[in-house]
Motif scaffolding. Sequence first.
Motif, PDB file in Angstrom:
ATOM      1  N   ASP A 154       0.830  -1.198   0.000  1.00 37.57           N
ATOM      2  CA  ASP A 154       0.000   0.000   0.000  1.00 37.57           C
ATOM      3  C   ASP A 154       0.873   1.260   0.000  1.00 37.57           C
ATOM      4  OD1 ASP A 154       0.762   0.667   2.638  1.00 37.57           O
ATOM      5  OD2 ASP A 154      -0.962  -0.325   3.518  1.00 37.57           O
ATOM      6  N   ALA A 155       0.262   2.382  -0.346  1.00 42.12           N
ATOM      7  CA  ALA A 155       0.999   3.636  -0.517  1.00 42.12           C
ATOM      8  C   ALA A 155       1.672   4.101   0.780  1.00 42.12           C
ATOM      9  CB  ALA A 155       0.063   4.723  -1.053  1.00 42.12           C
ATOM     10  N   GLU A 156       0.998   3.923   1.905  1.00 46.93           N
ATOM     11  CA  GLU A 156       1.580   4.385   3.184  1.00 46.93           C
ATOM     12  C   GLU A 156       2.843   3.592   3.532  1.00 46.93           C
ATOM     13  OE1 GLU A 156       2.175   6.833   6.279  1.00 46.93           O
ATOM     14  OE2 GLU A 156       0.641   7.072   4.743  1.00 46.93           O
ATOM     15  N   THR A 157       2.804   2.290   3.346  1.00 51.29           N
ATOM     16  CA  THR A 157       3.974   1.447   3.614  1.00 51.29           C
ATOM     17  C   THR A 157       5.115   1.807   2.666  1.00 51.29           C
ATOM     18  OG1 THR A 157       2.527  -0.343   4.355  1.00 51.29           O
ATOM     19  CG2 THR A 157       4.786  -0.944   3.754  1.00 51.29           C
ATOM     20  N   ARG A 158       4.773   2.030   1.400  1.00 51.66           N
ATOM     21  CA  ARG A 158       5.783   2.407   0.411  1.00 51.66           C
ATOM     22  C   ARG A 158       6.405   3.757   0.776  1.00 51.66           C
ATOM     23  NH1 ARG A 158       3.333   1.558  -4.791  1.00 51.66           N
ATOM     24  NH2 ARG A 158       4.298  -0.480  -4.715  1.00 51.66           N
ATOM     25  N   ALA A 159       5.583   4.726   1.182  1.00 49.77           N
ATOM     26  CA  ALA A 159       6.094   6.049   1.561  1.00 49.77           C
ATOM     27  C   ALA A 159       7.044   5.932   2.758  1.00 49.77           C
ATOM     28  CB  ALA A 159       4.944   7.001   1.879  1.00 49.77           C
ATOM     29  N   LEU A 160       6.708   5.092   3.725  1.00 49.80           N
ATOM     30  CA  LEU A 160       7.602   4.875   4.871  1.00 49.80           C
ATOM     31  C   LEU A 160       8.924   4.256   4.423  1.00 49.80           C
ATOM     32  CD1 LEU A 160       5.100   3.640   7.601  1.00 49.80           C
ATOM     33  CD2 LEU A 160       6.380   5.803   7.569  1.00 49.80           C
ATOM     34  N   GLY A 161       8.858   3.337   3.470  1.00 48.47           N
ATOM     35  CA  GLY A 161      10.083   2.750   2.920  1.00 48.47           C
ATOM     36  C   GLY A 161      10.944   3.799   2.246  1.00 48.47           C
ATOM     37  N   PHE A 162      10.310   4.727   1.509  1.00 42.91           N
ATOM     38  CA  PHE A 162      11.052   5.825   0.882  1.00 42.91           C
ATOM     39  C   PHE A 162      11.717   6.692   1.946  1.00 42.91           C
ATOM     40  CE2 PHE A 162       7.983   5.968  -3.034  1.00 42.91           C
ATOM     41  CZ  PHE A 162       8.586   4.850  -3.559  1.00 42.91           C
TER      42      PHE A 162
END
Length: 140
Positions: free
Chosen positions: A2-10
């Motif tokens: 999901d976008a939130e998990t991806r943003a945290l990874g970034f």
Amino acid sequence: MDAETRALGFEHALRRAGIRITRQRAALLRVLASAEDHPDATQLFQRATEAGAGVSLATVYRTLSALEAQGVVLKVEFAGEPARFEPADGKHHDHMIDVETGEVTEFVSDRIERLQAEIAAELGYEIVRHRLELYVRRKT
């Protein structure tokens, strides 16, 4: 993912690179993480601005460069187009680029993958990595 998990990874990737996560940069990362297309830097800048991020175009370019260096974003360059970006966490796929509209369609074909591997093997090679881009036009 999901976008939130991806943003945290970034965010984690930027921190590893020694880059501070400002409010503007965090907003940019959320925009990038939620993109369902292959945006270029200018498009990301526009989307982040519309989201109220107040980020500069220079920050967009620096952030994308750092994310690419950390291996979490892929820079894809299609003929005659500005560089576009996509998360590196997805499965392998190829691209079809509509030469009239610029629309990019991702696709996966087991037949193409097998054929490429067969051709490489026939010539005494094994594929380490590859990119396939098909430049297409709608039939009329």
